[in-house]
Design a protein around this motif. Structure first.
Motif, PDB file in Angstrom:
ATOM      1  N   ALA A  68      67.487  20.356  15.301  1.00 29.52           N
ATOM      2  CA  ALA A  68      67.102  19.857  16.554  1.00 29.52           C
ATOM      3  C   ALA A  68      65.725  20.385  16.900  1.00 29.52           C
ATOM      4  O   ALA A  68      65.017  19.788  17.793  1.00 29.52           O
ATOM      5  CB  ALA A  68      68.217  20.489  17.465  1.00 29.52           C
ATOM      6  N   CYS A  69      65.157  21.256  16.528  1.00 35.05           N
ATOM      7  CA  CYS A  69      63.990  22.063  16.467  1.00 35.05           C
ATOM      8  C   CYS A  69      62.730  21.149  15.908  1.00 35.05           C
ATOM      9  O   CYS A  69      61.753  20.965  16.456  1.00 35.05           O
ATOM     10  CB  CYS A  69      63.589  23.401  16.235  1.00 35.05           C
ATOM     11  N   GLY A  70      63.224  20.609  14.628  1.00 36.93           N
ATOM     12  CA  GLY A  70      62.284  19.908  13.906  1.00 36.93           C
ATOM     13  C   GLY A  70      62.031  20.506  12.651  1.00 36.93           C
ATOM     14  O   GLY A  70      61.440  21.631  12.575  1.00 36.93           O
ATOM     15  N   VAL A  71      62.423  19.930  11.402  1.00 33.84           N
ATOM     16  CA  VAL A  71      62.260  20.435  10.114  1.00 33.84           C
ATOM     17  C   VAL A  71      61.466  19.529   9.366  1.00 33.84           C
ATOM     18  O   VAL A  71      61.015  20.080   8.026  1.00 33.84           O
ATOM     19  CB  VAL A  71      63.743  20.868   9.512  1.00 33.84           C
ATOM     20  N   ASP A  72      61.120  18.425   9.716  1.00 39.93           N
ATOM     21  CA  ASP A  72      60.228  17.546   8.878  1.00 39.93           C
ATOM     22  C   ASP A  72      59.476  16.468   9.735  1.00 39.93           C
ATOM     23  O   ASP A  72      59.449  16.704  10.888  1.00 39.93           O
ATOM     24  CB  ASP A  72      61.322  16.913   7.905  1.00 39.93           C
ATOM     25  N   ASN A  73      59.010  15.412   8.917  1.00 40.96           N
ATOM     26  CA  ASN A  73      58.305  14.379   9.792  1.00 40.96           C
ATOM     27  C   ASN A  73      59.154  13.066   9.891  1.00 40.96           C
ATOM     28  O   ASN A  73      59.829  12.831   9.058  1.00 40.96           O
ATOM     29  CB  ASN A  73      56.941  13.979   8.912  1.00 40.96           C
ATOM     30  N   ASP A 118      66.593  27.374  24.797  1.00 37.86           N
ATOM     31  CA  ASP A 118      66.400  26.638  25.788  1.00 37.86           C
ATOM     32  C   ASP A 118      66.717  25.036  25.427  1.00 37.86           C
ATOM     33  O   ASP A 118      66.247  24.113  26.264  1.00 37.86           O
ATOM     34  CB  ASP A 118      65.053  26.924  26.484  1.00 37.86           C
ATOM     35  N   ILE A 119      66.964  24.996  24.244  1.00 38.56           N
ATOM     36  CA  ILE A 119      67.001  23.385  23.729  1.00 38.56           C
ATOM     37  C   ILE A 119      68.105  22.838  24.605  1.00 38.56           C
ATOM     38  O   ILE A 119      69.106  23.575  24.700  1.00 38.56           O
ATOM     39  CB  ILE A 119      67.136  23.238  22.302  1.00 38.56           C
ATOM     40  N   ASN A 120      68.088  21.414  24.816  1.00 36.06           N
ATOM     41  CA  ASN A 120      68.925  20.792  25.547  1.00 36.06           C
ATOM     42  C   ASN A 120      70.025  20.082  24.708  1.00 36.06           C
ATOM     43  O   ASN A 120      69.856  19.813  23.499  1.00 36.06           O
ATOM     44  CB  ASN A 120      68.374  19.932  26.692  1.00 36.06           C
ATOM     45  N   PHE A 121      70.876  19.561  25.244  1.00 35.46           N
ATOM     46  CA  PHE A 121      72.061  18.735  24.719  1.00 35.46           C
ATOM     47  C   PHE A 121      71.506  17.525  23.915  1.00 35.46           C
ATOM     48  O   PHE A 121      72.032  17.159  22.853  1.00 35.46           O
ATOM     49  CB  PHE A 121      72.963  18.400  25.678  1.00 35.46           C
ATOM     50  N   THR A 122      70.516  16.744  24.422  1.00 28.98           N
ATOM     51  CA  THR A 122      69.960  15.681  23.947  1.00 28.98           C
ATOM     52  C   THR A 122      69.287  16.177  22.490  1.00 28.98           C
ATOM     53  O   THR A 122      69.467  15.396  21.525  1.00 28.98           O
ATOM     54  CB  THR A 122      69.138  14.793  24.637  1.00 28.98           C
ATOM     55  N   GLN A 123      68.635  17.021  22.520  1.00 30.09           N
ATOM     56  CA  GLN A 123      68.068  17.569  21.232  1.00 30.09           C
ATOM     57  C   GLN A 123      69.081  18.028  20.342  1.00 30.09           C
ATOM     58  O   GLN A 123      68.745  17.829  18.987  1.00 30.09           O
ATOM     59  CB  GLN A 123      66.990  18.621  21.529  1.00 30.09           C
ATOM     60  N   ILE A 124      69.963  18.748  20.450  1.00 32.54           N
ATOM     61  CA  ILE A 124      71.008  19.072  19.855  1.00 32.54           C
ATOM     62  C   ILE A 124      71.754  17.806  19.276  1.00 32.54           C
ATOM     63  O   ILE A 124      72.044  17.902  17.975  1.00 32.54           O
ATOM     64  CB  ILE A 124      72.105  19.821  20.622  1.00 32.54           C
ATOM     65  N   GLN A 125      72.103  16.969  19.859  1.00 31.26           N
ATOM     66  CA  GLN A 125      72.552  15.695  19.341  1.00 31.26           C
ATOM     67  C   GLN A 125      71.798  15.236  18.269  1.00 31.26           C
ATOM     68  O   GLN A 125      72.230  14.573  17.344  1.00 31.26           O
ATOM     69  CB  GLN A 125      73.010  14.851  20.591  1.00 31.26           C
TER      70      GLN A 125
END
Length: 458
Positions: free
Chosen positions: A292-297, A365-372
């Motif tokens: 969700a945070c971002g691991v790649d491009n 603080d990540i939101n539900f949209t980012q988690i999805q």
């Protein structure tokens, strides 16, 4: 013409009515291994074989729980030398014959290790496996470690140290900074230990740690009976061998660095304690938070700077094309590490060092949209993972080591979908609360980056 057409219709009729069961006539629309068989021998060796649907390439992995965390003071650097010596001579084949025969048959024999385990994997066409499996056995269980071969490998180990990718180095250092205990052992041999390494030390390390009780054999595309015969030849004893207890590692919130000189590109990693592979549900939660945070491009062009990174970490770079952020989660048997790594130019290293530590402290603080979005990214990554028979084979062996049973990527998908967004949000919040145990590692221009105390004060 009419006669030819009538003959064709007769044959088509026979073909279409030969089997009434549609599921038999057509292949099943299943992704990944279609059948997975598991077993365990009396001496403790665990076996798993996945039968694929008509794949021509097969892979087989022999894995021991004998990574660098099991190195005592006398054996520091042994796992690095085991990787380097995997191409050496064994009891049945010389190093030259291994190289020549494997290349002639289009096969690859690799050795990889981390802090937890060491794996030997053979990838070859299925028709040659019955012949080439002995080279895998000779490498994993019957390697000789001659002193003259170890002396030749010392220059190779030094070259490995000189060629370490800076990002790989900073990830190794941040784990050393985070842990006090065996997990602080590096997967690379220290330069001052290279000349002390000998064949006797490696043989003693193998004797102490390559036990049937911590051995797993996994295969993809190889029949189960063939995999069982291979496992039987690793250790002919019937009783389980006793294993030494590995002391636990505790967080120490340390600081490690490696200087590349003034003006060099700089890599910064910050990390906090995570979870181990012994809790699969919790492991998926941490993996989803990382995704969700971002691991790649999301998109990669023809060169390194032509890319579209995954948000929200990708949005932190702004217009700076030379800076890149990504999250990572590394898990071992009983614990793990979650963090953020950044690559940046020297002139922006100070600002980005504070940015990554602040992001990790507020990852809750990540939101539900980012988690999805993180769920979907993780599912895509797992689906791509299933396309490589070597990765699948090593993944099955890792499942055996952790007493986990997941037969296909569909099982991964269902487990991920069953985890609620609130549970993942709580996991992210707990990571934020661990910021007091944050460890920092820096590789690059040390003159421009803040100290660990300055980072932690922010």
């Amino acid at each position: 013409m009419k006669k030819l057409l009538s003959i064709s219709l007769i044959h088509i009729k026979k073909l279409s009515t030969s089997k009434h069961d549609r599921s038999v006539c057509w292949p099943k629309c299943s992704y990944g291994p279609m059948e997975v068989q598991r077993s365990e021998m009396l001496n403790g060796i665990k076996i798993v074989a996945a039968n694929t649907s008509g794949a021509m390439m097969a892979a087989c992995t022999i894995m021991f729980q004998a990574g660098s965390r099991y190195e005592s003071s006398n054996f520091l650097g042994a796992s690095h030398f085991l990787r380097a010596a995997s191409s050496g001579s064994g009891c049945g084949f010389t190093a030259f014959s291994k190289l020549r025969v494997l290349q002639q048959h289009g096969a690859y024999l690799t050795c990889s290790s981390d802090r937890q385990s060491i794996s030997y994997t053979l990838q070859c066409p299925l028709i040659y496996f019955s012949k080439l499996k002995y080279y895998l056995l000779d490498t994993a269980a019957r390697c000789c470690y001659h002193d003259w071969e170890i002396s030749d490998r010392k220059s190779l180990v030094r070259d490995d140290l000189a060629r370490i990718d800076p990002e790989q180095r900073v990830l190794d250092l941040v784990q050393k900074a985070l842990w006090a205990g065996p997990l602080a052992n590096s997967v690379f041999c220290e330069d001052e230990r290279i000349d002390q390494m000998s064949g006797d030390i490696l043989n003693d390390y193998v004797m102490c740690n390559f036990k049937s009780s911590n051995c797993c054999v996994a295969s993809v595309g190889v029949p189960f009976d063939e995999t069982m015969k291979l496992a039987e030849q690793i250790d002919t004893k019937r009783e389980k061998s006793k294993l030494k207890d590995c002391p636990p590692s505790k967080p120490r919130a340390g600081f490690e660095y490696y200087d590349l000189g003034s003006g060099s590109d700089t890599w910064i990693a910050v990390a906090v304690p995570s979870c181990g592979t012994d809790d699969l549900n919790n492991l998926f939660k941490h993996a989803i938070v990382a995704a969700a945070c971002g691991v790649d491009n999301m998109q990669q062009g023809q060169h390194e700077l032509d890319r579209v990174p995954q948000p929200p970490l990708g949005l932190m770079t702004g217009d700076d094309i030379f800076t890149n952020f990504r999250a990572f989660n590394i898990s071992y048997a009983d614990t793990g590490i979650f963090g953020i790594v950044a690559k940046t130019k020297s002139v922006t290293a100070n600002r980005n060092a504070f940015a990554v530590s602040e992001f990790l402290a507020n990852v809750g603080d990540i939101n539900f949209t980012q988690i999805q979005d993180g769920k979907k990214r993780l599912q895509l990554s797992l689906a791509l993972h299933e396309e490589d028979c070597v990765k699948v084979s090593e993944g099955l062996a890792l499942q055996l080591a952790n007493n986990v049973q997941i037969d296909s990527v569909y099982d991964y998908f269902s487990m991920i979908d069953m985890i609620s967004l609130d549970e993942i949000k709580a996991t992210a919040t707990s990571l934020s609360m661990n910021c007091k145990q944050m460890a920092v590692a820096i590789v690059g221009d040390l003159g421009v980056v803040p100290t660990d105390q300055e980072i932690l004060k922010r």
